[in-house]
Write an enzyme that holds these catalytic residues in place. Structure first.
Site, mmCIF file in Angstrom:
data_model
loop_
_atom_site.group_PDB
_atom_site.id
_atom_site.type_symbol
_atom_site.label_atom_id
_atom_site.label_comp_id
_atom_site.label_asym_id
_atom_site.label_seq_id
_atom_site.Cartn_x
_atom_site.Cartn_y
_atom_site.Cartn_z
ATOM 1 N N CYS A 172 0.825 -1.222 0.000
ATOM 2 C CA CYS A 172 0.000 0.000 0.000
ATOM 3 C C CYS A 172 0.851 1.261 0.000
ATOM 4 O O CYS A 172 0.346 2.354 -0.222
ATOM 5 C CB CYS A 172 -0.940 -0.002 1.197
ATOM 6 S SG CYS A 172 -2.198 -1.270 1.061
ATOM 7 N N HIS A 180 -8.969 1.394 -5.504
ATOM 8 C CA HIS A 180 -9.986 0.522 -4.904
ATOM 9 C C HIS A 180 -11.352 0.895 -5.451
ATOM 10 O O HIS A 180 -11.606 2.054 -5.792
ATOM 11 C CB HIS A 180 -10.041 0.696 -3.383
ATOM 12 C CG HIS A 180 -8.837 0.186 -2.674
ATOM 13 N ND1 HIS A 180 -8.613 -1.153 -2.436
ATOM 14 C CD2 HIS A 180 -7.776 0.836 -2.148
ATOM 15 C CE1 HIS A 180 -7.475 -1.299 -1.785
ATOM 16 N NE2 HIS A 180 -6.937 -0.107 -1.592
ATOM 17 N N ASP A 215 -14.914 10.428 -6.123
ATOM 18 C CA ASP A 215 -14.944 9.461 -7.234
ATOM 19 C C ASP A 215 -13.933 9.823 -8.316
ATOM 20 O O ASP A 215 -13.879 10.975 -8.764
ATOM 21 C CB ASP A 215 -16.351 9.393 -7.832
ATOM 22 C CG ASP A 215 -16.508 8.217 -8.788
ATOM 23 O OD1 ASP A 215 -15.884 7.149 -8.535
ATOM 24 O OD2 ASP A 215 -17.235 8.350 -9.787
HETATM 25 NI NI NI Z 1 -5.199 0.388 -0.674
#
Ligand code: NI
Length: 136
Positions: free
Chosen positions: A34, A42, A80
Site C-alpha cells: 500500500c 480501490h 470518485d
Molecule cells: Ni489500498
C-alpha cells in the site's frame, strides 16, 4: 420508536498509505504494498445508515432523495475517480486508510443532516475488508 434507513453508494479512488515524516523503509515495513509510490486503486462501496423517528406527516425518517443528494455532493463528487492523497484536501496530511476515510465521510455527511438524525457509515475497501463509524 426509531427506524434506520440505508442507502448504498460507490466510488473509485486511488491512494497510497504512507507518512511523510517516516522513511521509505519504515513506511514499507508498516504499509507494505500500500506504500507503492505510484498509488493503487480501490472500488469503494459505502452504506450510509440514518436512524431517527418516523415523521408522522410524511412517514419518512429522511427523504431518500435528500440522502441521495448528500451522498452525491459529499462523497461521490468529492472522491470518485480522484487520487485521495493528491486531490482531496482532507487527506493532504491524513493517511487515507479505510479508517480515516470512513471518519471523513461521516463528518462531511453528519454536518448536512438534521441534528436529530443519527448516522452510521460502513465503508468497504474490498469485498472482505470493511470499516464502520458512527461518531463514537
Ligand atoms: Ni489500498
Amino acid at each position: 420508536m426509531k427506524v434506520t434507513v440505508s442507502r448504498k453508494a460507490h466510488f473509485n479512488a486511488a491512494h497510497r498509505l504512507y507518512r511523510k515524516d517516516w522513511s521509505f523503509e519504515k513506511n514499507d515495513e508498516t504499509f507494505g504494498k500500500c506504500n507503492n509510490p505510484n498509488f493503487h486503486g480501490h472500488n469503494y462501496e459505502l452504506i450510509a445508515s440514518v436512524t431517527g423517528e418516523i415523521d408522522p406527516e410524511t412517514g419518512y425518517v429522511i427523504d431518500m432523495k435528500v440522502l441521495k443528494d448528500i451522498i452525491k455532493n459529499e462523497v461521490e463528487d468529492a472522491f470518485d475517480h480522484k487520487n485521495l492523497n493528491l486531490e482531496v484536501p482532507e487527506f493532504k496530511d491524513l493517511n487515507p486508510t479505510a479508517e480515516n476515510i470512513v471518519v471523513v465521510i461521516y463528518n462531511k455527511m453528519k454536518s448536512k443532516l438534521a441534528s436529530n438524525l443519527e448516522l452510521e457509515i460502513t465503508l468497504y475497501e474490498t469485498l472482505r475488508n470493511f470499516v464502520s463509524y458512527s461518531g463514537n
